[in-house]
Design a protein around this motif. Structure first.
Motif, PDB file in Angstrom:
ATOM      1  N   HIS A 128     -20.152  -0.430   4.571  1.00 26.40           N
ATOM      2  CA  HIS A 128     -19.163  -0.616   5.366  1.00 26.40           C
ATOM      3  C   HIS A 128     -18.464   1.159   4.123  1.00 26.40           C
ATOM      4  O   HIS A 128     -19.546   1.589   2.703  1.00 26.40           O
ATOM      5  CB  HIS A 128     -17.567  -0.324   4.327  1.00 26.40           C
ATOM      6  N   TRP A 129     -18.705   2.158   5.082  1.00 23.65           N
ATOM      7  CA  TRP A 129     -18.768   4.133   4.445  1.00 23.65           C
ATOM      8  C   TRP A 129     -16.976   4.428   4.659  1.00 23.65           C
ATOM      9  O   TRP A 129     -16.865   3.845   6.173  1.00 23.65           O
ATOM     10  CB  TRP A 129     -19.272   4.801   5.008  1.00 23.65           C
ATOM     11  N   ALA A 130     -16.781   4.454   3.306  1.00 18.24           N
ATOM     12  CA  ALA A 130     -14.862   5.287   3.856  1.00 18.24           C
ATOM     13  C   ALA A 130     -15.161   6.065   3.704  1.00 18.24           C
ATOM     14  O   ALA A 130     -15.034   6.589   1.711  1.00 18.24           O
ATOM     15  CB  ALA A 130     -14.800   3.637   2.698  1.00 18.24           C
TER      16      ALA A 130
ATOM     17  N   ALA B  47     -10.834   3.234   3.106  1.00 17.18           N
ATOM     18  CA  ALA B  47     -11.432   1.596   2.323  1.00 17.18           C
ATOM     19  C   ALA B  47     -10.280   0.249   2.702  1.00 17.18           C
ATOM     20  O   ALA B  47     -10.692  -0.680   2.462  1.00 17.18           O
ATOM     21  CB  ALA B  47     -11.445   2.427   0.991  1.00 17.18           C
TER      22      ALA B  47
ATOM     23  N   ILE C 171     -10.147  -1.509   5.555  1.00 15.83           N
ATOM     24  CA  ILE C 171     -12.040  -2.167   5.674  1.00 15.83           C
ATOM     25  C   ILE C 171     -11.991  -3.473   5.254  1.00 15.83           C
ATOM     26  O   ILE C 171     -12.087  -4.306   5.676  1.00 15.83           O
ATOM     27  CB  ILE C 171     -13.030  -1.550   5.686  1.00 15.83           C
ATOM     28  N   VAL C 172     -11.175  -3.986   3.973  1.00 19.40           N
ATOM     29  CA  VAL C 172     -10.662  -4.583   3.159  1.00 19.40           C
ATOM     30  C   VAL C 172      -9.838  -5.249   3.463  1.00 19.40           C
ATOM     31  O   VAL C 172      -9.873  -6.282   3.642  1.00 19.40           O
ATOM     32  CB  VAL C 172     -10.858  -4.135   1.645  1.00 19.40           C
TER      33      VAL C 172
ATOM     34  N   VAL D 187     -15.921  -8.611  -1.854  1.00 20.90           N
ATOM     35  CA  VAL D 187     -16.428  -7.270  -1.584  1.00 20.90           C
ATOM     36  C   VAL D 187     -16.299  -6.008  -2.296  1.00 20.90           C
ATOM     37  O   VAL D 187     -15.110  -6.554  -3.698  1.00 20.90           O
ATOM     38  CB  VAL D 187     -14.758  -6.741  -0.793  1.00 20.90           C
TER      39      VAL D 187
ATOM     40  N   VAL E 243     -15.526  -2.491  -4.074  1.00 16.37           N
ATOM     41  CA  VAL E 243     -15.317  -1.573  -3.921  1.00 16.37           C
ATOM     42  C   VAL E 243     -15.512  -0.263  -4.673  1.00 16.37           C
ATOM     43  O   VAL E 243     -15.379  -0.025  -5.830  1.00 16.37           O
ATOM     44  CB  VAL E 243     -13.533  -1.332  -3.697  1.00 16.37           C
TER      45      VAL E 243
ATOM     46  N   HIS F  38     -19.780  -7.428   0.357  1.00 12.80           N
ATOM     47  CA  HIS F  38     -19.394  -6.479   1.330  1.00 12.80           C
ATOM     48  C   HIS F  38     -19.392  -5.703   0.190  1.00 12.80           C
ATOM     49  O   HIS F  38     -18.892  -5.708  -0.414  1.00 12.80           O
ATOM     50  CB  HIS F  38     -18.412  -6.426   2.194  1.00 12.80           C
TER      51      HIS F  38
ATOM     52  N   VAL G 201     -18.397  -2.226  -0.171  1.00 11.39           N
ATOM     53  CA  VAL G 201     -17.122  -0.563   1.070  1.00 11.39           C
ATOM     54  C   VAL G 201     -17.565   0.308  -0.388  1.00 11.39           C
ATOM     55  O   VAL G 201     -17.001   0.386  -1.190  1.00 11.39           O
ATOM     56  CB  VAL G 201     -15.958  -0.828   0.187  1.00 11.39           C
TER      57      VAL G 201
END
Lengths: 245, 481
Positions: free
Chosen positions: B84-86, B92, B95-96, B235, B237, B289, B291
């Motif tokens: 995922h691009w934040a 961000a 998305i989370v 996830v 980040v 995932h 991010v």
């Protein structure tokens, strides 16, 4: 005959008359013909280090003009001011311009005092006598920007009667930092007090360094702490002789 | 999922009121790291070579970031992970939260991550009704205390063990002893249960290997491994600046990182995660995932001087040696990242309006650059950002007050005109003599009072020029000392 131009620095000019006299005398005693260009002012570091690059340029131009008149090496009692001229002046002018080539030329022939003695004159024994317990504070720009790690100690090593005592955190900044000391006085205070406490714990009666700014800070801190320890520029120690207390 | 940026970082204001306990706690810990680092570095004869390699590799990656990020995305996706691009912190967090919502997540266990501190993910999760528990001991402590981290790798470095015990007693309603081992045991017991029940694990990432799409986690407590393997969803980040080309470059960074950070040869756990588990019965989460957080990084990357800040591998060595940091602690820097690296990152990420004091919060002593494992020229970037504040550049306008501009203008003029300078040199000693007491000036008027409130000023002697004119130039050859 060897020639050298004195750059006395603005802090030396204002506060350290006898250090500058001693510097002149020491250089002459080593056979150097000393020149003092009176049109000199300041290297401009107070402006440059605070982000005023544009406003540093006229000051640098004056310096280049004044010291560019002679091709003799330039010697100053400050690692910080020398570093400003040596490392930052070339970045102030566009490569290919006359000013840039003059900045490069001056950069290649400006020396901090102990650097000039040890690495240019190849002298470590200047005949100094100083029968005291001495510790040493390594000032930041002298140490890290100029990379002078051993010169001052080589000179101290040859001083008759001197007993050298190590300083804890010798290479940690004393909190001077130019305008930093008045921008963040309380941080400067904490750093200065750390330094002064290490000096008090060293057992020395004298602390030496190669920087007028840091000397002002540390000498003032010792005075405030009510200590009798003398804070000195290394030049004044090197000018000590047997008949001088 | 609000994310409030600080409106102004008042370093000076904070520095006037540093709690007395902070410098001693910080110095105790950082001095230990400094000694450890020195010992580990001394063991490697090629340390300087490694630093140069680290620096070159980071610079190369920064200059080709698009290439490596594209490769990374391909490889993570091929391994079964989701990328995922934040663009912003809000993105961000959203998305989370979306992933959490899809899986009806109620509890999240987190391992230490500067990226999630940056976006204040915990607050966003809380506001959405998801319980997030920090599982790194230091992070757990500051989560209980309700503050951000005050050091890159030791978030609770500002607290002494007595303060931690008091905090545990208050927040956990127990009688906590001051023994660190016992405190760790208490936290471990509580956290163990959380690990077993959490539906989602969130981590940051120390490195992202583009070559294979591998996330690298470097930790010491084992909690990172638990977060990344026990829950069904993991996830990560991670800032886009964490990408590195390949495994070969990783070997350089692993040698540099732990030695610089904690004075270890290698951290206790170094974990490599390439996608989720592929088959039933295999170890690891069902979903992985990644991010990738921009949050202003692309903008900073356009500045060829300032962008070297992204060479950073977050070891904290710069803070450990910084005499300013050691005397004010991390909160003075007003952001998730503190110390010298914070002083060059925050003004670029938050802007030189909000963080205009930070580039000045340094004596330019250079101790940071001397230890930085990837040779970030911190003093050079500090000066670069000071220039942005003072004069403005192609990235931002000057944010300095008008009186300071005038002061600088006058200073420049006076220092460039030697007659004016010399006039001042003669005038100052006379003016200042009224404040002189013996060899010292104990109190001086503004702005020099900001000097004399801390220590006296030596008296203005300013006698060299007169001496030279009288004694030296008249009869130089004869003159004695």
């Amino acid at each position: 005959m060897l020639k050298a131009q004195l750059f006395i620095t603005c802090l030396g000019d204002q506060f350290y008359t006898s250090t500058l006299q001693n510097m002149t005398w020491l250089l002459e005693s080593l056979g150097v013909d000393v020149i003092f260009p009176p049109e000199q002012t300041c290297c401009g570091q107070p402006l440059f280090n605070n982000g005023f690059e544009e406003k540093t340029r006229p000051v640098a131009r004056n310096f280049l003009h004044v010291f560019g008149k002679s091709d003799a090496p330039i010697v100053a009692p400050s690692g910080s001011c020398v570093s400003m001229v040596k490392h930052h002046y070339p970045s102030l002018f566009k490569p290919g311009t006359l000013e840039h080539s003059l900045a490069m030329d001056i950069s290649s022939r400006i020396y901090e005092f102990t650097e000039y003695l040890v690495n240019v004159l190849h002298v470590t024994d200047v005949g100094a006598v100083y029968p005291h317990k001495v510790t040493y504070h390594a000032t930041c720009h002298y140490l890290r920007e100029m990379g002078l790690k051993k010169e001052s100690k080589m000179l101290l090593n040859e001083v008759k009667g001197l007993e050298f005592l190590p300083l804890d955190d010798e290479e940690t900044c004393c909190g001077f930092g130019g305008a930093f000391s008045i921008t963040f006085p309380e941080v400067s205070r904490s750093m200065m007090e750390n330094k002064v406490n290490h000096i008090l714990a060293s057992g020395a009666d004298t602390v030496v360094m190669c920087e007028p700014g840091c000397l002002m800070n540390i000498a003032g801190g010792l005075q405030k702490a009510g200590s009798n320890i003398r804070a000195m520029h290394i030049i004044d120690l090197l000018a000590s002789r047997e008949n001088v207390s | 999922m609000s994310h409030d940026l600080p409106t102004y970082i008042g370093f000076e204001e904070y520095s006037e009121h540093v709690p007395a306990s902070i410098p001693s706690a910080v110095q105790q810990a950082t001095n230990r790291f400094v000694r450890g680092r020195a010992a580990r570095v001394a063991e490697l004869p090629n340390w300087e070579e490694l630093r140069q390699m680290g620096s070159d590799l980071r610079l190369h990656t920064i200059e080709n970031m698009d290439v490596y990020l594209t490769r990374l995305e391909e490889k993570v996706t091929a391994a079964g992970g989701h990328v995922h691009w934040a663009e912003t912190a809000e993105d961000a967090n959203r998305i989370v939260l979306q992933i959490a919502k899809e899986h009806e997540v109620k509890t999240v266990v987190k391992s230490k991550s500067m990226a999630t501190e940056e976006i204040e993910l915990n607050r966003a999760l809380e506001e959405a009704g998801v319980q997030a528990i920090e599982t790194d001991l230091g992070e757990y402590i500051i989560q209980l205390a309700g503050t951000g981290p005050s050091h890159i790798i030791v978030p609770a470095v500002h607290l002494k063990k007595e303060e931690v015990a008091a905090l545990f007693s208050e927040k956990l309603d127990i009688h906590a002893p001051t023994d660190p081992t016992e405190l760790a045991r208490i936290a471990r017991e509580i956290l163990r249960e959380k690990f077993l029940n959490a539906e989602m694990g969130i981590s940051g990432g120390n490195f992202l290997i583009a070559e294979t799409g591998t996330l690298v986690l470097v930790t010491n407590e084992g909690n990172g491994r638990m977060c990344a393997t026990m829950p069904d969803i993991h996830v990560a980040v991670v800032g886009i600046d964490k990408v590195i080309p390949d495994w070969e470059s990783l070997t350089v960074f692993l040698k540099l990182l732990a030695r610089s950070a904690t004075g270890q040869k290698l951290s206790t756990y170094t974990q490599f995660i390439t996608g989720p588990r592929r088959e039933e019965g295999e170890f690891g989460p069902k979903e992985f995932h990644l991010v990738l957080l921009d949050n202003g990084r692309s903008k900073v990357l356009k500045d060829p001087v300032g962008r070297e800040v992204f060479k950073c591998i977050r070891c904290g060595a710069c803070a450990n040696v910084c005499p300013v940091y050691k005397n004010v602690g991390g909160f003075a820097y007003g952001s998730f990242i503190s110390g010298p690296i914070g002083a060059i990152l925050s003004p670029q990420m938050l802007g030189t309006q909000i963080a205009r004091e930070l580039p000045y919060a340094s004596t330019l002593c250079g101790a940071c650059a001397e230890v930085c494992p990837v040779k970030i020229p911190i003093p050079t970037i500090l000066r670069h950002l000071r220039r942005r504040v003072a004069e403005g550049d192609e990235f931002a306008e000057s944010t300095l007050s008008a009186p300071l501009h005038v002061t600088a203008e006058l200073t420049s003029f006076a220092l460039a005109q030697n007659w004016l300078y010399r006039f001042g040199t003669r005038l100052l000693p006379t003016l200042m003599s009224i404040f002189q007491r013996g060899r010292w000036i104990p109190r001086a008027p503004y702005p020099i009072n900001r000097w004399t409130k801390v220590r006296p000023l030596p008296s203005f002697t300013a006698g060299f020029r007169a001496w030279w004119n009288k004694v030296r130039s008249v009869n130089r050859k004869d003159s004695a000392r």
